[in-house]
Write a protein that holds these residues in place. Structure first.
Motif, mmCIF file in Angstrom:
data_model
loop_
_atom_site.group_PDB
_atom_site.id
_atom_site.type_symbol
_atom_site.label_atom_id
_atom_site.label_comp_id
_atom_site.label_asym_id
_atom_site.label_seq_id
_atom_site.Cartn_x
_atom_site.Cartn_y
_atom_site.Cartn_z
ATOM 1 N N GLU A 18 0.598 -1.099 0.256
ATOM 2 C CA GLU A 18 0.387 -0.138 0.124
ATOM 3 C C GLU A 18 0.711 1.165 -0.159
ATOM 4 O O GLU A 18 0.471 2.456 -0.298
ATOM 5 C CB GLU A 18 -1.356 0.375 1.062
ATOM 6 N N ALA A 19 2.164 1.365 0.864
ATOM 7 C CA ALA A 19 3.050 2.291 0.587
ATOM 8 C C ALA A 19 3.072 2.852 -0.975
ATOM 9 O O ALA A 19 3.571 4.080 -1.421
ATOM 10 C CB ALA A 19 4.174 1.530 1.804
ATOM 11 N N VAL A 20 4.168 1.027 -1.183
ATOM 12 C CA VAL A 20 4.175 1.813 -3.159
ATOM 13 C C VAL A 20 3.472 1.925 -3.949
ATOM 14 O O VAL A 20 2.916 3.322 -4.196
ATOM 15 C CB VAL A 20 4.634 0.431 -3.497
ATOM 16 N N ALA A 21 2.144 1.802 -3.546
ATOM 17 C CA ALA A 21 1.102 1.853 -4.860
ATOM 18 C C ALA A 21 0.801 3.527 -4.501
ATOM 19 O O ALA A 21 -0.192 4.644 -5.098
ATOM 20 C CB ALA A 21 -0.598 1.439 -3.460
ATOM 21 N N SER A 22 0.869 3.933 -3.086
ATOM 22 C CA SER A 22 0.464 5.173 -2.548
ATOM 23 C C SER A 22 1.993 6.478 -3.194
ATOM 24 O O SER A 22 1.627 7.684 -3.724
ATOM 25 C CB SER A 22 0.632 5.478 -0.746
ATOM 26 N N LYS A 23 2.856 5.488 -3.037
ATOM 27 C CA LYS A 23 3.639 6.821 -3.706
ATOM 28 C C LYS A 23 3.958 6.876 -5.379
ATOM 29 O O LYS A 23 3.628 7.547 -5.273
ATOM 30 C CB LYS A 23 5.364 6.049 -3.544
ATOM 31 N N LEU A 24 3.318 5.990 -5.837
ATOM 32 C CA LEU A 24 3.013 5.736 -6.964
ATOM 33 C C LEU A 24 1.071 6.457 -7.502
ATOM 34 O O LEU A 24 1.199 6.420 -8.815
ATOM 35 C CB LEU A 24 2.725 4.095 -7.970
ATOM 36 N N ASP A 25 0.832 6.794 -6.538
ATOM 37 C CA ASP A 25 -0.971 6.902 -6.898
ATOM 38 C C ASP A 25 -0.950 5.626 -7.825
ATOM 39 O O ASP A 25 -2.272 6.006 -8.230
ATOM 40 C CB ASP A 25 -1.168 8.288 -7.703
ATOM 41 N N LEU A 26 -1.131 4.567 -7.118
ATOM 42 C CA LEU A 26 -2.229 4.291 -8.128
ATOM 43 C C LEU A 26 -3.283 3.302 -7.494
ATOM 44 O O LEU A 26 -2.717 4.019 -5.611
ATOM 45 C CB LEU A 26 -1.278 2.646 -7.562
ATOM 46 N N PRO A 27 -4.538 3.791 -7.772
ATOM 47 C CA PRO A 27 -6.184 3.627 -6.846
ATOM 48 C C PRO A 27 -5.697 2.830 -5.919
ATOM 49 O O PRO A 27 -5.088 1.304 -6.167
ATOM 50 C CB PRO A 27 -6.759 3.438 -8.589
ATOM 51 N N ASP A 28 -6.736 2.646 -5.524
ATOM 52 C CA ASP A 28 -6.668 1.625 -3.759
ATOM 53 C C ASP A 28 -7.374 0.118 -4.275
ATOM 54 O O ASP A 28 -7.213 -0.651 -4.645
ATOM 55 C CB ASP A 28 -7.911 2.157 -2.875
ATOM 56 N N ASP A 29 -8.569 0.911 -4.883
ATOM 57 C CA ASP A 29 -9.207 -0.506 -6.306
ATOM 58 C C ASP A 29 -8.583 -0.917 -7.238
ATOM 59 O O ASP A 29 -8.772 -2.820 -7.437
ATOM 60 C CB ASP A 29 -10.319 0.228 -6.962
ATOM 61 N N LEU A 30 -7.403 -0.793 -8.025
ATOM 62 C CA LEU A 30 -6.375 -1.381 -8.309
ATOM 63 C C LEU A 30 -5.009 -2.221 -7.391
ATOM 64 O O LEU A 30 -4.453 -3.355 -7.815
ATOM 65 C CB LEU A 30 -5.596 -0.184 -9.724
ATOM 66 N N VAL A 31 -4.792 -1.502 -6.405
ATOM 67 C CA VAL A 31 -3.452 -2.106 -5.602
ATOM 68 C C VAL A 31 -3.723 -3.883 -5.130
ATOM 69 O O VAL A 31 -2.760 -4.385 -5.583
ATOM 70 C CB VAL A 31 -3.679 -1.577 -3.933
ATOM 71 N N GLY A 32 -5.303 -4.592 -5.769
ATOM 72 C CA GLY A 32 -5.085 -5.879 -5.169
ATOM 73 C C GLY A 32 -4.596 -6.199 -6.661
ATOM 74 O O GLY A 32 -4.212 -7.944 -6.904
#
Length: 450
Positions: free
Chosen positions: A123-137
């Motif tokens: 989630e920290a990596v996704a946040s840094k990249l601005d990847l939306p929550d519903d795509l993290v999975g």
């Protein structure tokens, strides 16, 4: 104290009293009728035979807990393993910067705690990249080892019971790194990912990398078309063309050895499209290709073993001697099942791939959505995916190859947890390898599939 091995790797060391504490906590949360029986306390000092008996009992207990969908996915069990991992490696909880690689070689630096679990880091990596929550999975973190040619050899997908920072730093080798990649098999899900700019960029970078490393096969004309799309920065069109190419979406493994079609054949295995693809080099130097569909695998197992040594008893085997094997029982024709064995240091990663393919198939078969497969935080706690219940261990089955030379079994299968007494480490008496993944996708196979 006992060494706990998870996925064939030393994870932590624990004492009997710590395991008893875990047992009591699980009983309190889930009830005595759900939790397996725990090896009883002894008043007097244990004899060597009793120490070994207790180790075997504790190992069976830990495997039973891990394989239970409720207990094995519980925060209680997973946090116990994470805490024990951190204590064993003696890494204090503090803020650190962790580098996570992307497929294009770019490094994403995230500030995390050493005690952050896999999902926190993802989630920290996704946040840094601005990847939306519903795509993290749709993405996962993988432990990889960089090879001399700059490519990556996949060790394993990081799991919920480990701390990524501790897992990578405890290896004390800069060749080991953590990489972010997509973690699904069906290319139809690419559409979801490509809806968002960051998802599209990640998928594009991975596709370009896989083509450059020869994982996806491209002829001259296709290469020319891809280059043209790259120059135009037509990322979606580039991915659409790549989807039509051979081995798109496959993970390619390092060259290894198989016993199919005969013993000692050199093979390159790729996983994708619900199959294991074999490119086998036969003794006459001919290359033959074939695929094993996951739906026709009745079960599989991973074992690590070492040939019986002729050296002095108690001498520890060299690292190079330890072998990891993935064996699967395959429906060759309507009435013929046959065992196929792959000997590879990446056997556990191969098993994880099979497991996730079956999970995805079972979710689709039940009419579910892949989005629901991924664990999400519920009131701050982790919820395990229902799909993890799709694969359970069936009753014990015959050994894949009774004629194989004697082996001292060291540990078994993907989700097994093996314990070795630190003061009593005779490998010949270590864990047996009769643990299998039964494949629920196999049960739905019909005559038309044959």
């Amino acid at each position: 104290a006992y060494n706990i091995h998870v996925n064939g790797v030393l994870h932590c060391r624990v004492r009997y009293s710590q395991l008893l504490g875990l047992h009591e906590q699980l009983r309190k949360e889930y009830g005595a009728n759900v939790v397996p029986a725990f090896p009883p306390k002894k008043i007097f000092t244990l004899t060597p035979a009793e120490v070994e008996q207790r180790r075997e009992q504790l190992e069976k207990y830990m495997q039973a807990v891990r394989q239970d969908p409720t207990l094995g996915g519980s925060e209680t069990f997973n946090s116990f393993l994470r805490k024990a991992q951190q204590e064993t490696q003696q890494i204090p909880t503090e803020e650190v910067v962790l580098e996570v690689l992307l497929s294009n070689g770019q490094k994403v630096k995230v500030t995390i705690l050493t005690s952050d679990q896999t999902e926190d880091v993802l989630e920290a990596v996704a946040s840094k990249l601005d990847l939306p929550d519903d795509l993290v999975g749709y993405f996962s973190l993988f432990l990889v080892r960089e090879t001399k040619d700059g490519a990556f050899s996949f060790v394993r997908k990081l799991q919920e019971f480990e701390l990524p920072y501790v897992s990578v730093t405890s290896l004390h080798n800069p060749e080991f790194q953590i990489i972010l990649r997509k973690s699904y098999w069906d290319s139809a899900y690419d559409d979801d990912v490509m809806e968002h700019r960051v998802g599209l960029n990640l998928l594009y970078a991975q596709t370009v990398s896989d083509i450059e490393h020869g994982w996806i096969l491209v002829n001259k004309e296709q290469h020319r078309q891809l280059k043209s799309l790259q120059e135009k920065v037509s990322k979606k069109e580039f991915i659409r063309l790549a989807q039509t190419l051979k081995y798109y979406g496959y993970l390619k493994f390092d060259p290894c050895v198989t016993d199919f079609p005969e013993k000692g054949c050199h093979v390159v295995v790729s996983a994708g499209n619900n199959e294991l693809n074999f490119q086998v080099r036969l003794p006459n130097e001919q290359i033959k290709e074939g695929s094993f569909k996951v739906t026709r695998m009745r079960c599989w197992r991973v074992t690590s073993s070492v040939p019986m040594s002729n050296g002095p008893s108690g001498s520890s085997p060299g690292k190079s001697e330890v072998k990891l094997e993935l064996a699967f029982e395959y429906l060759m024709s309507k009435d013929r099942l046959q065992w196929v064995t792959i000997t590879s240091p990446q056997a556990i990663m191969l098993s994880i791939c099979l497991q996730s393919m079956v999970d995805e198939l079972m979710v689709k078969k039940s009419g579910g959505s892949i989005r629901k497969m991924f664990r999400r935080r519920v009131n701050g706690a982790l919820r395990r995916s229902d799909s993890q219940q799709a694969v359970k261990s069936p009753p014990l089955l015959d050994s894949p190859d009774a004629s194989r030379e004697p082996m001292a079994k060291l540990s078994s299968k993907l989700t097994s947890v093996s314990l070795r007494g630190i003061s009593y480490s005779s490998s010949a008496n270590d864990v047996g390898a009769n643990d299998f993944h039964g494949n629920y996708a196999f049960e739905g196979i019909g005559d038309e599939d044959l």
